[in-house]
Design a protein around this motif. Structure first.
Motif, PDB file in Angstrom:
ATOM      1  N   LEU A  74     129.171 112.840  86.618  1.00 22.20           N
ATOM      2  CA  LEU A  74     128.626 111.344  86.014  1.00 22.20           C
ATOM      3  C   LEU A  74     130.160 110.523  86.516  1.00 22.20           C
ATOM      4  N   CYS A  75     130.926 110.963  86.968  1.00 20.61           N
ATOM      5  CA  CYS A  75     132.289 110.317  87.616  1.00 20.61           C
ATOM      6  C   CYS A  75     132.054 109.970  89.217  1.00 20.61           C
ATOM      7  N   ALA A  76     131.241 111.233  89.419  1.00 20.41           N
ATOM      8  CA  ALA A  76     130.522 110.809  90.987  1.00 20.41           C
ATOM      9  C   ALA A  76     129.427 108.948  90.998  1.00 20.41           C
ATOM     10  N   ARG A  77     129.349 109.247  90.139  1.00 19.40           N
ATOM     11  CA  ARG A  77     127.839 108.624  90.380  1.00 19.40           C
ATOM     12  C   ARG A  77     128.812 106.218  89.664  1.00 19.40           C
ATOM     13  N   THR A  78     129.922 106.609  89.152  1.00 20.98           N
ATOM     14  CA  THR A  78     130.850 105.438  88.678  1.00 20.98           C
ATOM     15  C   THR A  78     131.167 104.592  89.297  1.00 20.98           C
ATOM     16  N   GLY A  79     130.846 105.284  90.906  1.00 19.75           N
ATOM     17  CA  GLY A  79     131.052 103.820  91.785  1.00 19.75           C
ATOM     18  C   GLY A  79     130.281 102.739  92.012  1.00 19.75           C
ATOM     19  N   PRO A  82     128.781 101.755  87.503  1.00 21.22           N
ATOM     20  CA  PRO A  82     129.692 101.223  86.864  1.00 21.22           C
ATOM     21  C   PRO A  82     129.531 101.255  85.489  1.00 21.22           C
ATOM     22  N   HIS A  83     128.403 100.991  85.389  1.00 14.95           N
ATOM     23  CA  HIS A  83     128.524 100.470  82.979  1.00 14.95           C
ATOM     24  C   HIS A  83     128.966 102.321  82.966  1.00 14.95           C
ATOM     25  N   LEU A  84     128.918 103.064  83.547  1.00 14.81           N
ATOM     26  CA  LEU A  84     129.132 104.821  82.802  1.00 14.81           C
ATOM     27  C   LEU A  84     130.523 104.428  82.901  1.00 14.81           C
ATOM     28  N   LEU A  85     131.567 103.703  82.739  1.00 12.08           N
ATOM     29  CA  LEU A  85     133.037 103.821  82.997  1.00 12.08           C
ATOM     30  C   LEU A  85     133.513 104.580  81.588  1.00 12.08           C
ATOM     31  N   PRO A  86     133.024 103.868  81.010  1.00 11.12           N
ATOM     32  CA  PRO A  86     133.107 104.393  79.469  1.00 11.12           C
ATOM     33  C   PRO A  86     132.938 105.652  78.877  1.00 11.12           C
ATOM     34  N   GLU A  87     132.160 105.756  79.822  1.00  9.52           N
ATOM     35  CA  GLU A  87     131.106 107.728  79.417  1.00  9.52           C
ATOM     36  C   GLU A  87     131.953 108.437  80.261  1.00  9.52           C
ATOM     37  N   ILE A  92     136.905 111.875  80.814  1.00 12.84           N
ATOM     38  CA  ILE A  92     137.626 112.441  81.145  1.00 12.84           C
ATOM     39  C   ILE A  92     138.796 112.530  79.570  1.00 12.84           C
ATOM     40  N   ALA A  93     138.862 111.905  78.918  1.00  9.98           N
ATOM     41  CA  ALA A  93     140.127 112.218  77.432  1.00  9.98           C
ATOM     42  C   ALA A  93     139.934 113.315  76.908  1.00  9.98           C
ATOM     43  N   SER A  94     138.201 113.914  76.643  1.00  9.70           N
ATOM     44  CA  SER A  94     138.088 114.570  76.208  1.00  9.70           C
ATOM     45  C   SER A  94     138.313 116.081  76.639  1.00  9.70           C
ATOM     46  N   LEU A  95     138.434 116.002  78.112  1.00 15.39           N
ATOM     47  CA  LEU A  95     138.634 117.262  78.677  1.00 15.39           C
ATOM     48  C   LEU A  95     140.355 118.042  78.364  1.00 15.39           C
ATOM     49  N   ARG A  96     141.615 116.429  78.709  1.00 15.75           N
ATOM     50  CA  ARG A  96     142.304 116.280  78.547  1.00 15.75           C
ATOM     51  C   ARG A  96     142.818 117.177  76.856  1.00 15.75           C
ATOM     52  N   ASP A  97     142.403 117.118  76.138  1.00 16.45           N
ATOM     53  CA  ASP A  97     142.914 117.250  74.809  1.00 16.45           C
ATOM     54  C   ASP A  97     141.493 117.630  73.927  1.00 16.45           C
ATOM     55  N   PRO A  98     141.398 119.116  74.081  1.00 15.35           N
ATOM     56  CA  PRO A  98     140.620 120.025  73.889  1.00 15.35           C
ATOM     57  C   PRO A  98     140.043 120.101  72.370  1.00 15.35           C
ATOM     58  N   ARG A  99     141.162 119.087  71.700  1.00 14.50           N
ATOM     59  CA  ARG A  99     141.326 118.612  70.069  1.00 14.50           C
ATOM     60  C   ARG A  99     139.972 117.327  69.293  1.00 14.50           C
ATOM     61  N   ALA A 100     140.665 116.956  70.975  1.00  9.40           N
ATOM     62  CA  ALA A 100     139.614 115.770  71.187  1.00  9.40           C
ATOM     63  C   ALA A 100     138.476 115.699  70.920  1.00  9.40           C
ATOM     64  N   PRO A 101     137.727 114.553  69.570  1.00 12.80           N
ATOM     65  CA  PRO A 101     135.876 115.305  69.372  1.00 12.80           C
ATOM     66  C   PRO A 101     135.209 115.018  71.291  1.00 12.80           C
ATOM     67  N   HIS A 102     134.425 115.473  70.679  1.00 18.69           N
ATOM     68  CA  HIS A 102     133.676 115.601  72.400  1.00 18.69           C
ATOM     69  C   HIS A 102     131.936 115.131  72.652  1.00 18.69           C
ATOM     70  N   THR A 103     132.460 113.304  72.022  1.00 11.43           N
ATOM     71  CA  THR A 103     131.133 112.377  71.017  1.00 11.43           C
ATOM     72  C   THR A 103     130.230 111.913  72.481  1.00 11.43           C
ATOM     73  N   TRP A 104     129.956 113.198  73.293  1.00  8.82           N
ATOM     74  CA  TRP A 104     129.616 112.178  74.655  1.00  8.82           C
ATOM     75  C   TRP A 104     128.124 111.777  75.009  1.00  8.82           C
ATOM     76  N   THR A 105     127.318 111.428  75.346  1.00 10.94           N
ATOM     77  CA  THR A 105     126.108 110.800  75.692  1.00 10.94           C
ATOM     78  C   THR A 105     125.200 110.958  76.146  1.00 10.94           C
ATOM     79  N   PRO A 106     124.255 111.405  76.028  1.00  8.36           N
ATOM     80  CA  PRO A 106     123.636 112.662  77.556  1.00  8.36           C
ATOM     81  C   PRO A 106     122.568 111.659  78.488  1.00  8.36           C
ATOM     82  N   GLY A 107     122.143 111.803  78.782  1.00  5.11           N
ATOM     83  CA  GLY A 107     120.936 111.722  79.672  1.00  5.11           C
ATOM     84  C   GLY A 107     122.189 109.946  80.358  1.00  5.11           C
ATOM     85  N   THR A 108     123.154 110.009  81.129  1.00  6.36           N
ATOM     86  CA  THR A 108     123.955 109.056  81.331  1.00  6.36           C
ATOM     87  C   THR A 108     124.463 108.625  82.180  1.00  6.36           C
TER      88      THR A 108
END
Length: 108
Positions: A74-79, A82-87, A92-108
């Motif tokens: 997904l990060c490789a596509r942001t250049g 750019p609408h993918l940056l929030p996702e 990235i935030a959820s990978l850094r903190d495994p306790r964080a919610p993994h509320t990812w959006t599919p298909g992005t």
């Protein structure tokens, strides 16, 4: 390639490879953990396959690798998208903190 009836058969061999079944099976389990597949859908998949990868001792490591790979893709596509940056930032935030919610959006 042609079938037994002579008709052309199209195949997508882009991701064709030989390897351990766990690499393929982890995708469905990760999707279930992300809420993209329901618990019932995943259970049906695992039952039909005859193996539930979440019971395997290496599942957590392989699932983390899959989530990292999904995030890097997904990060490789942001250049160019750019609408993918929030996702991307959310993942990235959820990978850094495994306790964080993994509320990812599919298909992005």
């Amino acid at each position: 390639m042609r079938g037994s009836d002579g008709a052309a058969v199209l195949l997508d061999l882009e991701r064709f490879s030989v390897g351990p079944r766990e690499w393929d099976l982890v995708v469905a389990a990760v999707y279930e953990r992300l809420g993209w597949y329901s618990t019932q859908e995943y259970a049906g998949f695992a039952d039909a396959y005859g193996f539930d990868i979440t019971d395997w001792s290496g599942f957590d490591v392989l699932a983390a690798m899959r989530r990292l790979r999904m995030t890097a893709w997904l990060c490789a596509r942001t250049g160019r998208e750019p609408h993918l940056l929030p996702e991307a930032r959310r993942r990235i935030a959820s990978l850094r903190d495994p306790r964080a919610p993994h509320t990812w959006t599919p298909g992005t």
